[in-house]
Design an enzyme around this catalytic site. Structure first.
Site, PDB file in Angstrom:
ATOM      1  CB  ILE A  12     -15.009  25.437 -26.034  1.00 40.69           C
ATOM      2  CG1 ILE A  12     -15.616  24.807 -24.768  1.00 40.69           C
ATOM      3  CG2 ILE A  12     -15.021  24.431 -27.180  1.00 40.69           C
ATOM      4  CD1 ILE A  12     -17.111  24.553 -24.831  1.00 40.69           C
ATOM      5  CB  SER A  34     -18.060  39.677 -21.468  1.00 39.46           C
ATOM      6  OG  SER A  34     -18.409  38.543 -22.234  1.00 39.46           O
ATOM      7  CE  LYS A  84     -18.653  28.946 -19.512  1.00 38.34           C
ATOM      8  NZ  LYS A  84     -17.613  27.940 -19.545  1.00 38.34           N
ATOM      9  CB  SER A 124     -25.722  23.314 -24.816  1.00 37.16           C
ATOM     10  OG  SER A 124     -25.828  22.641 -23.588  1.00 37.16           O
ATOM     11  CB  ALA A 125     -26.225  17.978 -23.985  1.00 34.64           C
ATOM     12  CE1 TYR A 148     -25.637  28.645 -22.734  1.00 34.12           C
ATOM     13  CE2 TYR A 148     -26.322  26.475 -21.958  1.00 34.12           C
ATOM     14  CZ  TYR A 148     -25.441  27.271 -22.657  1.00 34.12           C
ATOM     15  OH  TYR A 148     -24.356  26.698 -23.278  1.00 34.12           O
ATOM     16  CE  LYS A 152     -25.326  27.869 -26.324  1.00 33.76           C
ATOM     17  NZ  LYS A 152     -24.336  28.608 -27.130  1.00 33.76           N
ATOM     18  NE  ARG A 234     -25.446  16.268 -15.396  1.00 30.64           N
ATOM     19  CZ  ARG A 234     -26.311  15.744 -14.529  1.00 30.64           C
ATOM     20  NH1 ARG A 234     -26.456  14.438 -14.410  1.00 30.64           N
ATOM     21  NH2 ARG A 234     -27.047  16.541 -13.774  1.00 30.64           N
ATOM     22  NE  ARG A 295     -26.695  21.852 -10.109  1.00 32.02           N
ATOM     23  CZ  ARG A 295     -25.603  21.943 -10.859  1.00 32.02           C
ATOM     24  NH1 ARG A 295     -24.666  22.838 -10.562  1.00 32.02           N
ATOM     25  NH2 ARG A 295     -25.403  21.130 -11.882  1.00 32.02           N
TER      26      ARG A 295
HETATM   27  P1  NAD Z   1     -16.568  30.875 -22.315  1.00 29.43           P
HETATM   28  O1  NAD Z   1     -17.387  31.816 -21.516  1.00 29.43           O
HETATM   29  O2  NAD Z   1     -15.266  30.432 -21.754  1.00 29.43           O
HETATM   30  O3  NAD Z   1     -16.309  31.468 -23.770  1.00 29.43           O
HETATM   31  C1  NAD Z   1     -17.218  32.328 -24.415  1.00 29.43           C
HETATM   32  C2  NAD Z   1     -16.433  33.525 -24.921  1.00 29.43           C
HETATM   33  O4  NAD Z   1     -17.338  34.417 -25.570  1.00 29.43           O
HETATM   34  C3  NAD Z   1     -15.755  34.315 -23.809  1.00 29.43           C
HETATM   35  O5  NAD Z   1     -14.396  34.519 -24.132  1.00 29.43           O
HETATM   36  C4  NAD Z   1     -16.521  35.628 -23.759  1.00 29.43           C
HETATM   37  O6  NAD Z   1     -15.689  36.724 -23.380  1.00 29.43           O
HETATM   38  C5  NAD Z   1     -17.028  35.736 -25.180  1.00 29.43           C
HETATM   39  N1  NAD Z   1     -18.255  36.520 -25.342  1.00 29.43           N
HETATM   40  C6  NAD Z   1     -19.377  36.457 -24.577  1.00 29.43           C
HETATM   41  N2  NAD Z   1     -20.303  37.318 -25.056  1.00 29.43           N
HETATM   42  C7  NAD Z   1     -19.745  37.908 -26.147  1.00 29.43           C
HETATM   43  C8  NAD Z   1     -20.203  38.885 -27.052  1.00 29.43           C
HETATM   44  N3  NAD Z   1     -21.413  39.439 -26.932  1.00 29.43           N
HETATM   45  N4  NAD Z   1     -19.372  39.274 -28.037  1.00 29.43           N
HETATM   46  C9  NAD Z   1     -18.135  38.730 -28.172  1.00 29.43           C
HETATM   47  N5  NAD Z   1     -17.640  37.818 -27.323  1.00 29.43           N
HETATM   48  C10 NAD Z   1     -18.449  37.412 -26.323  1.00 29.43           C
HETATM   49  O7  NAD Z   1     -17.476  29.618 -22.645  1.00 29.43           O
HETATM   50  P2  NAD Z   1     -17.100  28.225 -23.286  1.00 29.43           P
HETATM   51  O8  NAD Z   1     -17.222  27.199 -22.229  1.00 29.43           O
HETATM   52  O9  NAD Z   1     -15.856  28.319 -24.048  1.00 29.43           O
HETATM   53  O10 NAD Z   1     -18.335  28.032 -24.254  1.00 29.43           O
HETATM   54  C11 NAD Z   1     -18.267  28.359 -25.624  1.00 29.43           C
HETATM   55  C12 NAD Z   1     -19.615  28.111 -26.261  1.00 29.43           C
HETATM   56  O11 NAD Z   1     -19.972  26.751 -26.056  1.00 29.43           O
HETATM   57  C13 NAD Z   1     -20.745  28.943 -25.660  1.00 29.43           C
HETATM   58  O12 NAD Z   1     -21.605  29.331 -26.700  1.00 29.43           O
HETATM   59  C14 NAD Z   1     -21.432  27.979 -24.726  1.00 29.43           C
HETATM   60  O13 NAD Z   1     -22.785  28.301 -24.543  1.00 29.43           O
HETATM   61  C15 NAD Z   1     -21.259  26.664 -25.466  1.00 29.43           C
HETATM   62  N6  NAD Z   1     -21.315  25.497 -24.574  1.00 29.43           N
HETATM   63  C16 NAD Z   1     -20.464  25.425 -23.503  1.00 29.43           C
HETATM   64  C17 NAD Z   1     -20.541  24.337 -22.640  1.00 29.43           C
HETATM   65  C18 NAD Z   1     -19.630  24.254 -21.428  1.00 29.43           C
HETATM   66  O14 NAD Z   1     -19.936  23.500 -20.518  1.00 29.43           O
HETATM   67  N7  NAD Z   1     -18.511  24.956 -21.378  1.00 29.43           N
HETATM   68  C19 NAD Z   1     -21.459  23.302 -22.880  1.00 29.43           C
HETATM   69  C20 NAD Z   1     -22.289  23.388 -23.996  1.00 29.43           C
HETATM   70  C21 NAD Z   1     -22.203  24.503 -24.835  1.00 29.43           C
HETATM   71  C1  UD1 Z   2     -24.708  22.086 -16.338  1.00 29.55           C
HETATM   72  C2  UD1 Z   2     -25.928  22.744 -16.869  1.00 29.55           C
HETATM   73  C3  UD1 Z   2     -26.130  22.280 -18.294  1.00 29.55           C
HETATM   74  C4  UD1 Z   2     -24.902  22.606 -19.135  1.00 29.55           C
HETATM   75  C5  UD1 Z   2     -23.677  21.949 -18.505  1.00 29.55           C
HETATM   76  C6  UD1 Z   2     -22.437  22.349 -19.257  1.00 29.55           C
HETATM   77  C7  UD1 Z   2     -27.306  23.049 -14.839  1.00 29.55           C
HETATM   78  C8  UD1 Z   2     -28.571  22.668 -14.152  1.00 29.55           C
HETATM   79  N1  UD1 Z   2     -27.074  22.431 -16.023  1.00 29.55           N
HETATM   80  O1  UD1 Z   2     -24.986  20.730 -16.403  1.00 29.55           O
HETATM   81  O2  UD1 Z   2     -27.258  22.889 -18.862  1.00 29.55           O
HETATM   82  O3  UD1 Z   2     -25.046  22.128 -20.461  1.00 29.55           O
HETATM   83  O4  UD1 Z   2     -23.577  22.386 -17.145  1.00 29.55           O
HETATM   84  O5  UD1 Z   2     -21.310  21.767 -18.721  1.00 29.55           O
HETATM   85  O6  UD1 Z   2     -26.565  23.885 -14.368  1.00 29.55           O
HETATM   86  N2  UD1 Z   2     -22.364  18.722  -8.953  1.00 29.55           N
HETATM   87  C9  UD1 Z   2     -22.126  18.553  -7.603  1.00 29.55           C
HETATM   88  N3  UD1 Z   2     -21.548  19.594  -6.929  1.00 29.55           N
HETATM   89  C10 UD1 Z   2     -21.189  20.772  -7.526  1.00 29.55           C
HETATM   90  C11 UD1 Z   2     -21.423  20.928  -8.913  1.00 29.55           C
HETATM   91  C12 UD1 Z   2     -22.028  19.874  -9.603  1.00 29.55           C
HETATM   92  O7  UD1 Z   2     -22.428  17.529  -7.031  1.00 29.55           O
HETATM   93  O8  UD1 Z   2     -20.665  21.683  -6.847  1.00 29.55           O
HETATM   94  C13 UD1 Z   2     -22.958  17.595  -9.712  1.00 29.55           C
HETATM   95  C14 UD1 Z   2     -24.267  17.932 -10.372  1.00 29.55           C
HETATM   96  O9  UD1 Z   2     -25.348  17.681  -9.512  1.00 29.55           O
HETATM   97  C15 UD1 Z   2     -24.237  16.973 -11.590  1.00 29.55           C
HETATM   98  C16 UD1 Z   2     -22.739  16.879 -11.920  1.00 29.55           C
HETATM   99  O10 UD1 Z   2     -22.060  17.277 -10.746  1.00 29.55           O
HETATM  100  O11 UD1 Z   2     -24.683  15.705 -11.228  1.00 29.55           O
HETATM  101  C17 UD1 Z   2     -22.317  17.784 -13.063  1.00 29.55           C
HETATM  102  O12 UD1 Z   2     -22.723  19.119 -12.780  1.00 29.55           O
HETATM  103  P1  UD1 Z   2     -22.317  20.354 -13.719  1.00 29.55           P
HETATM  104  O13 UD1 Z   2     -20.856  20.349 -13.939  1.00 29.55           O
HETATM  105  O14 UD1 Z   2     -22.927  21.578 -13.119  1.00 29.55           O
HETATM  106  O15 UD1 Z   2     -22.966  20.003 -15.108  1.00 29.55           O
HETATM  107  P2  UD1 Z   2     -24.497  19.628 -15.485  1.00 29.55           P
HETATM  108  O16 UD1 Z   2     -25.352  19.568 -14.298  1.00 29.55           O
HETATM  109  O17 UD1 Z   2     -24.451  18.430 -16.363  1.00 29.55           O
END
Ligand code: NAD
Ligand code: UD1
Length: 341
Positions: A12, A34, A84, A124-125, A148, A152, A234, A295
């Protein structure tokens, strides 16, 4: 503005770097790599056509962070850095509390030392836990169901207390707390995207790897949910729309103090099978799948009420399901050509 993106090399963060730089801000990335690779910086420079500053460091290194904030004359921080993976957080809670909660404390200490009080936080949601009603608005109870999610929520509470410490004095802290739903997709160039290590846990990276022939088939976790086709629903949001939400949040903070929470989602839910079929259309490939049991920890449906962001941030999503799948497919084929993921 000069904006520090902790975790800026990640999924992101890298997309947000593009949006902010193209809006005229100077962006500095701060990442310990990392869960990302330094090569993303070169690809960002290729997209932007200009140099981009990236500093290798850990958010728990308060000294380094403080000096970076001062030397780079940072005006605002977006805090993406952290761990994450929901499942992993139950296996390695100490690592999660350290990177996420300790990391946030360290960042806030550094900001206070550098007298920088403007921050956008990646929440995060999953802080909501099992939905008690749908769509989920920002007032929904917060009952996270895994370490996790609790990380948050604790960081949100810390930020709330930090904002509260201003009450009765001249307001300083300007905090936007963004609760993301399910980010998917990639930049239209296909040069940056989600690059999970090992076998993906999340649906869309898994689907993309099946489409490209890297994985044999998708396991669909349950088709007996109370949803239109029985598979989980979702709120998938295009990562570029999400990135634009950060720009909108920063603009909002120009004029707002205190702790401000916003859902960033589309308000629209799609089922697993709808996502699979949309990806088949985007890639032109068949995605083999098999129905499995549910799951553990999964919920039937989760989608946002995104009205507050529309009304207050003047932000709304612009990209549809086809855009999400087409961009994710472009990125996946680029990765495959590099042998990168
Ligand atoms: P990501 O893992 O791709 O990015 C996180 C970055 O933080 C990575 O580049 C990693 O190397 C760096 N990092 C981790 N620990 C660190 C530390 N101690 N010091 C410095 N850098 C560090 O993840 P993302 O999907 O880009 O997510 C970004 C943020 O959004 C996270 O806080 C995550 O929890 C939150 N978030 C992500 C999702 C999702 O589905 N991707 C959903 C809700 C919230
Ligand atoms: C997961 C996290 C949630 C996080 C979100 C970020 C869990 C339990 N929850 O949510 O906390 O905020 O990611 O993006 O891990 N699915 C399959 N097959 C797969 C993978 C997923 O059927 O191999 C289904 C899941 O059952 C779900 C949907 O796809 O219905 C989305 O799954 P996923 O991408 O893992 O996201 P969340 O479950 O919403």
């Amino acid at each position: 503005m000069n904006i520090l993106l902790t975790g800026g090399a990640g999924y992101i963060g890298s997309h947000t770097a593009v949006v902010l730089a193209q809006a005229g801000h100077r962006v500095v990335l701060y990442d310990n790599y990392s869960n990302s690779k330094p090569t993303v910086v070169q690809r960002l420079q290729n997209i932007l056509g200009e140099p981009l500053k990236a500093i290798e460091g850990d958010v728990r290194d308060t000294e380094l962070l403080t000096s970076v904030l001062k030397e780079e004359q940072i005006d605002a921080v977006i805090h993406f850095a952290g761990l994450k993976a929901v499942g992993e957080s139950s296996q390695k809670p100490i690592a999660y509390y350290s990177a996420n909660v300790q990391g946030a404390i360290s960042l806030l200490q550094a900001m206070e030392r550098a007298q920088i009080y403007r921050i956008v936080f990646s929440s995060s949601a999953c802080v909501y836990g099992d939905p008690q009603y749908l769509p989920i608005d920002e007032a929904h109870p917060t009952v996270p169901t895994n370490p996790y999610g609790r990380n948050k929520l604790q960081i949100e509470q810390l930020l709330q207390d930090v904002a509260q410490s201003d009450v009765g004095k001249q307001a300083r802290w300007q905090i936007a707390n963004l609760r993301y739903f399910n980010p998917v997709g990639a930049h239209v160039s296909g040069l940056i995207g989600e690059d999970p290590q090992g076998i993906p846990n999340n649906l869309m990276p898994f689907v993309a790897q099946v489409a490209v022939g890297k994985l044999p088939q998708l396991q669909v976790f349950g088709n007996d949910y109370p949803t239109p086709d029985g598979t989980g629903v979702r709120d998938y949001i295009h990562v570029m729309d999400l990135a634009q939400g950060h720009l909108a949040a920063l603009d909002y903070l120009n004029e707002h103090y205190g702790f401000n929470t916003f859902n960033l989602g589309t308000g629209q839910g799609y089922s697993v099978l709808q996502m699979v079929h949309a990806f088949e259309r985007a890639s032109g490939n068949t995605i083999a799948y098999q129905i499995q049991g549910r799951r553990a920890g999964d919920i039937a449906s989760c989608y946002a009420k995104a009205d507050k962001a529309l009304q207050e941030l003047h932000w709304h999503t612009e990209r549809n399901l086809e855009d999400m799948c087409a961009s994710a497919w472009k990125w996946q084929t680029y990765c495959n050509s590099l042998g990168a993921n």
